[in-house]
Scaffold this motif. Structure first.
Motif, PDB file in Angstrom:
ATOM      1  N   GLN A 237      15.988  44.812  -0.585  1.00  0.00           N
ATOM      2  CA  GLN A 237      15.267  44.487  -1.826  1.00  0.00           C
ATOM      3  C   GLN A 237      13.921  43.807  -1.561  1.00  0.00           C
ATOM      4  OE1 GLN A 237      18.108  42.116  -3.963  1.00  0.00           O
ATOM      5  NE2 GLN A 237      19.540  43.821  -4.238  1.00  0.00           N
ATOM      6  N   GLY A 238      13.685  43.399  -0.300  1.00  0.00           N
ATOM      7  CA  GLY A 238      12.388  42.810   0.039  1.00  0.00           C
ATOM      8  C   GLY A 238      12.415  41.328   0.358  1.00  0.00           C
ATOM      9  N   LEU A 239      13.549  40.817   0.878  1.00  0.00           N
ATOM     10  CA  LEU A 239      13.642  39.390   1.186  1.00  0.00           C
ATOM     11  C   LEU A 239      12.615  38.962   2.236  1.00  0.00           C
ATOM     12  CD1 LEU A 239      14.963  36.619   0.935  1.00  0.00           C
ATOM     13  CD2 LEU A 239      16.712  37.354   2.569  1.00  0.00           C
ATOM     14  N   ILE A 240      12.433  39.788   3.259  1.00  0.00           N
ATOM     15  CA  ILE A 240      11.471  39.430   4.316  1.00  0.00           C
ATOM     16  C   ILE A 240      10.068  39.303   3.736  1.00  0.00           C
ATOM     17  CG2 ILE A 240      10.361  40.212   6.455  1.00  0.00           C
ATOM     18  CD1 ILE A 240      13.069  41.457   7.223  1.00  0.00           C
ATOM     19  N   GLU A 241       9.694  40.242   2.890  1.00  0.00           N
ATOM     20  CA  GLU A 241       8.373  40.204   2.257  1.00  0.00           C
ATOM     21  C   GLU A 241       8.247  38.996   1.326  1.00  0.00           C
ATOM     22  OE1 GLU A 241       9.205  44.110   3.851  1.00  0.00           O
ATOM     23  OE2 GLU A 241      10.355  42.868   2.438  1.00  0.00           O
ATOM     24  N   GLU A 242       9.358  38.654   0.652  1.00  0.00           N
ATOM     25  CA  GLU A 242       9.348  37.491  -0.238  1.00  0.00           C
ATOM     26  C   GLU A 242       9.069  36.217   0.555  1.00  0.00           C
ATOM     27  OE1 GLU A 242      12.124  36.779  -3.740  1.00  0.00           O
ATOM     28  OE2 GLU A 242      13.032  35.446  -2.250  1.00  0.00           O
ATOM     29  N   VAL A 243       9.759  36.036   1.676  1.00  0.00           N
ATOM     30  CA  VAL A 243       9.574  34.841   2.504  1.00  0.00           C
ATOM     31  C   VAL A 243       8.169  34.826   3.108  1.00  0.00           C
ATOM     32  CG1 VAL A 243      10.394  33.558   4.515  1.00  0.00           C
ATOM     33  CG2 VAL A 243      12.035  34.704   3.005  1.00  0.00           C
ATOM     34  N   GLU A 244       7.699  35.983   3.524  1.00  0.00           N
ATOM     35  CA  GLU A 244       6.343  36.092   4.083  1.00  0.00           C
ATOM     36  C   GLU A 244       5.311  35.608   3.072  1.00  0.00           C
ATOM     37  OE1 GLU A 244       4.247  39.339   7.028  1.00  0.00           O
ATOM     38  OE2 GLU A 244       5.448  40.056   5.350  1.00  0.00           O
ATOM     39  N   GLY A 245       5.475  36.020   1.809  1.00  0.00           N
ATOM     40  CA  GLY A 245       4.560  35.598   0.754  1.00  0.00           C
ATOM     41  C   GLY A 245       4.655  34.105   0.477  1.00  0.00           C
ATOM     42  N   LEU A 246       5.866  33.572   0.530  1.00  0.00           N
ATOM     43  CA  LEU A 246       6.070  32.140   0.290  1.00  0.00           C
ATOM     44  C   LEU A 246       5.380  31.297   1.348  1.00  0.00           C
ATOM     45  CD1 LEU A 246       9.841  32.241  -0.710  1.00  0.00           C
ATOM     46  CD2 LEU A 246       8.031  31.292  -2.134  1.00  0.00           C
ATOM     47  N   LEU A 247       5.507  31.709   2.613  1.00  0.00           N
ATOM     48  CA  LEU A 247       4.934  30.929   3.711  1.00  0.00           C
ATOM     49  C   LEU A 247       3.408  30.955   3.712  1.00  0.00           C
ATOM     50  CD1 LEU A 247       7.415  31.868   6.605  1.00  0.00           C
ATOM     51  CD2 LEU A 247       7.317  29.729   5.302  1.00  0.00           C
ATOM     52  N   LYS A 248       2.827  31.909   2.998  1.00  0.00           N
ATOM     53  CA  LYS A 248       1.367  32.001   2.904  1.00  0.00           C
ATOM     54  C   LYS A 248       0.784  31.115   1.792  1.00  0.00           C
ATOM     55  CE  LYS A 248       0.935  36.698   4.762  1.00  0.00           C
ATOM     56  NZ  LYS A 248       0.615  38.118   4.443  1.00  0.00           N
ATOM     57  N   LYS A 249       1.679  30.573   0.951  1.00  0.00           N
ATOM     58  CA  LYS A 249       1.207  29.736  -0.152  1.00  0.00           C
ATOM     59  C   LYS A 249       0.700  28.391   0.354  1.00  0.00           C
ATOM     60  CE  LYS A 249       4.168  31.689  -3.773  1.00  0.00           C
ATOM     61  NZ  LYS A 249       3.052  32.156  -4.615  1.00  0.00           N
ATOM     62  N   LYS A 250      -0.208  27.797  -0.407  1.00  0.00           N
ATOM     63  CA  LYS A 250      -0.750  26.489  -0.054  1.00  0.00           C
ATOM     64  C   LYS A 250       0.363  25.449  -0.009  1.00  0.00           C
ATOM     65  CE  LYS A 250      -5.493  26.941  -1.789  1.00  0.00           C
ATOM     66  NZ  LYS A 250      -6.504  26.409  -2.740  1.00  0.00           N
ATOM     67  N   GLN A 251       0.259  24.550   0.968  1.00  0.00           N
ATOM     68  CA  GLN A 251       1.206  23.441   1.144  1.00  0.00           C
ATOM     69  C   GLN A 251       2.617  23.920   1.507  1.00  0.00           C
ATOM     70  OE1 GLN A 251       0.572  21.495  -2.756  1.00  0.00           O
ATOM     71  NE2 GLN A 251      -0.466  19.849  -1.666  1.00  0.00           N
ATOM     72  N   MET A 252       2.741  25.192   1.899  1.00  0.00           N
ATOM     73  CA  MET A 252       4.057  25.719   2.254  1.00  0.00           C
ATOM     74  C   MET A 252       4.147  25.975   3.744  1.00  0.00           C
ATOM     75  SD  MET A 252       6.637  26.036   0.299  1.00  0.00           S
ATOM     76  CE  MET A 252       7.584  27.285   1.186  1.00  0.00           C
ATOM     77  N   ASP A 253       5.309  25.676   4.308  1.00  0.00           N
ATOM     78  CA  ASP A 253       5.638  26.047   5.684  1.00  0.00           C
ATOM     79  C   ASP A 253       7.153  26.024   5.809  1.00  0.00           C
ATOM     80  OD1 ASP A 253       6.566  23.332   6.618  1.00  0.00           O
ATOM     81  OD2 ASP A 253       4.471  22.826   6.206  1.00  0.00           O
ATOM     82  N   SER A 254       7.653  26.383   6.961  1.00  0.00           N
ATOM     83  CA  SER A 254       9.097  26.536   7.144  1.00  0.00           C
ATOM     84  C   SER A 254       9.852  25.213   7.175  1.00  0.00           C
ATOM     85  CB  SER A 254       9.378  27.319   8.429  1.00  0.00           C
ATOM     86  OG  SER A 254       8.822  26.651   9.549  1.00  0.00           O
ATOM     87  N   SER A 255       9.133  24.077   7.182  1.00  0.00           N
ATOM     88  CA  SER A 255       9.803  22.773   7.203  1.00  0.00           C
ATOM     89  C   SER A 255      10.221  22.303   5.815  1.00  0.00           C
ATOM     90  CB  SER A 255       8.887  21.716   7.833  1.00  0.00           C
ATOM     91  OG  SER A 255       7.789  21.435   6.982  1.00  0.00           O
ATOM     92  N   LYS A 256       9.751  22.967   4.763  1.00  0.00           N
ATOM     93  CA  LYS A 256      10.078  22.554   3.400  1.00  0.00           C
ATOM     94  C   LYS A 256      11.566  22.785   3.111  1.00  0.00           C
ATOM     95  CE  LYS A 256       5.786  21.544   2.515  1.00  0.00           C
ATOM     96  NZ  LYS A 256       5.356  20.139   2.415  1.00  0.00           N
ATOM     97  N   SER A 257      12.098  21.962   2.214  1.00  0.00           N
ATOM     98  CA  SER A 257      13.536  22.036   1.900  1.00  0.00           C
ATOM     99  C   SER A 257      13.953  23.417   1.408  1.00  0.00           C
ATOM    100  CB  SER A 257      13.890  20.988   0.841  1.00  0.00           C
ATOM    101  OG  SER A 257      13.709  19.688   1.355  1.00  0.00           O
ATOM    102  N   SER A 258      13.085  24.056   0.627  1.00  0.00           N
ATOM    103  CA  SER A 258      13.419  25.379   0.093  1.00  0.00           C
ATOM    104  C   SER A 258      13.625  26.403   1.201  1.00  0.00           C
ATOM    105  CB  SER A 258      12.319  25.856  -0.860  1.00  0.00           C
ATOM    106  OG  SER A 258      11.071  25.946  -0.195  1.00  0.00           O
ATOM    107  N   MET A 259      12.896  26.215   2.307  1.00  0.00           N
ATOM    108  CA  MET A 259      12.994  27.152   3.423  1.00  0.00           C
ATOM    109  C   MET A 259      14.136  26.816   4.383  1.00  0.00           C
ATOM    110  SD  MET A 259      10.702  29.565   3.093  1.00  0.00           S
ATOM    111  CE  MET A 259      11.221  29.529   1.385  1.00  0.00           C
ATOM    112  N   LYS A 260      14.853  25.745   4.091  1.00  0.00           N
ATOM    113  CA  LYS A 260      16.002  25.370   4.913  1.00  0.00           C
ATOM    114  C   LYS A 260      17.295  25.979   4.386  1.00  0.00           C
ATOM    115  CE  LYS A 260      13.809  22.437   7.673  1.00  0.00           C
ATOM    116  NZ  LYS A 260      13.666  22.705   9.128  1.00  0.00           N
ATOM    117  N   SER A 261      17.238  26.580   3.205  1.00  0.00           N
ATOM    118  CA  SER A 261      18.455  27.143   2.610  1.00  0.00           C
ATOM    119  C   SER A 261      18.873  28.416   3.343  1.00  0.00           C
ATOM    120  CB  SER A 261      18.248  27.415   1.124  1.00  0.00           C
ATOM    121  OG  SER A 261      17.088  28.177   0.898  1.00  0.00           O
ATOM    122  N   VAL A 262      20.153  28.728   3.221  1.00  0.00           N
ATOM    123  CA  VAL A 262      20.728  29.876   3.933  1.00  0.00           C
ATOM    124  C   VAL A 262      19.993  31.162   3.573  1.00  0.00           C
ATOM    125  CG1 VAL A 262      22.797  31.287   4.197  1.00  0.00           C
ATOM    126  CG2 VAL A 262      22.995  28.804   4.136  1.00  0.00           C
TER     127      VAL A 262
END
Length: 271
Positions: free
Chosen positions: A184-209
């Protein structure tokens, strides 16, 4: 609760949300933190609104700790300081989660027993509380634990859980479900999220399963196959922990997966 985290969270689509309105969806940005306290406040507000409209509020989901704290209250815990938080965060990055969980076992065995070794947020919080007060988090919780929230005392609360018919079939369903998310495009969704301002993989939202494993893949830390394997494994572990939580709840009314009698059981209980 997070805006833009749609596929990996299994969020209902707009068509479903229009027909069956949900609350507490898309309430914070993905770079913000969410907590049981915020959930309790928002949930109690929506429960009151539902009752004022002569409707029965349905609380649906799998975050057991949030439900527990909603029904039985939150412990009044000390606020951390920037210095302590940064100190624990740096130590965690340097030593790794396994060693930090081992450290927690030494200073607070009860919390270590109740906190999963991969739950970085709760491990760090328990260590922070100990360093702030020289008192274990578990002791704080025992001393300050509140009874059921005043706003819920006048309501009849009915708790239902769906029991999988077969453990192995359930495990296979989890794998199929995650593969469908990838399609359904989960990889593309995460890719778009990580490109947003103030976003990176250390954020709580990115720690979820699911999001964590895809983030690791996009950052080159995992191969595609490793990402799939770890995400499915983490989801299965989460499902197992959910079942363990539910089995410890005396008030739970069990429903059988795909049973034709489930609706009747629910209606008979609440009427």
């Amino acid at each position: 609760v997070y805006k833009h985290l749609n596929i990996g969270s299994g969020k209902p689509d707009k068509k479903v949300l229009t027909k069956y309105p949900h609350k507490l969806i898309d309430v914070i940005d993905p770079d913000e933190n969410y907590s049981t306290a915020k959930f309790q406040k928002g949930c109690l507000k929506e429960i009151k609104k539902a009752h004022s409209s002569k409707k029965i509020p349905l609380l649906v989901g799998g975050t057991m700790l949030y439900f527990k704290n909603l029904f039985h209250g939150l412990s009044e815990l000390p606020q951390s300081t920037v210095e302590i938080r940064q100190e624990v965060e740096l130590e965690c990055n340097q030593k790794g989660l396994k060693i930090m969980h081992g450290h927690l076992q030494q200073i607070d065995p009860l919390s270590a027993k109740n906190i999963h070794p991969n739950d970085s947020q709760r491990i760090k919080r328990a260590i922070e509380v100990f360093r702030l007060t020289n008192k274990p988090l578990s002791l704080w919780q025992q001393e300050n634990h509140l009874k059921i929230h005043e706003d819920l005392k006048s309501f009849d609360i009915h708790q239902f859980a769906i029991k999988p018919k077969d453990k192995e079939i359930h495990r296979e369903k989890i794998a199929i479900r995650f593969e469908e998310m990838i399609d359904q495009g989960l990889i593309e969704e995460v890719e778009g999220l990580l490109k947003k301002k103030q976003m990176d993989s250390s954020k709580s939202s990115m720690k979820s399963v699911g999001y964590k494993q895809v983030s690791d893949y996009l950052e080159g830390n995992l191969s595609h196959d490793e990402m799939l394997f770890r995400a499915v494994t983490a989801t299965r572990q989460l499902a197992k922990r959910q079942m363990t939580w539910l089995r410890s709840w005396n008030e739970v009314i069990w429903l059988e997966e795909e049973s034709d009698n489930n609706l009747d059981i629910v209606l008979d209980t609440i009427n």
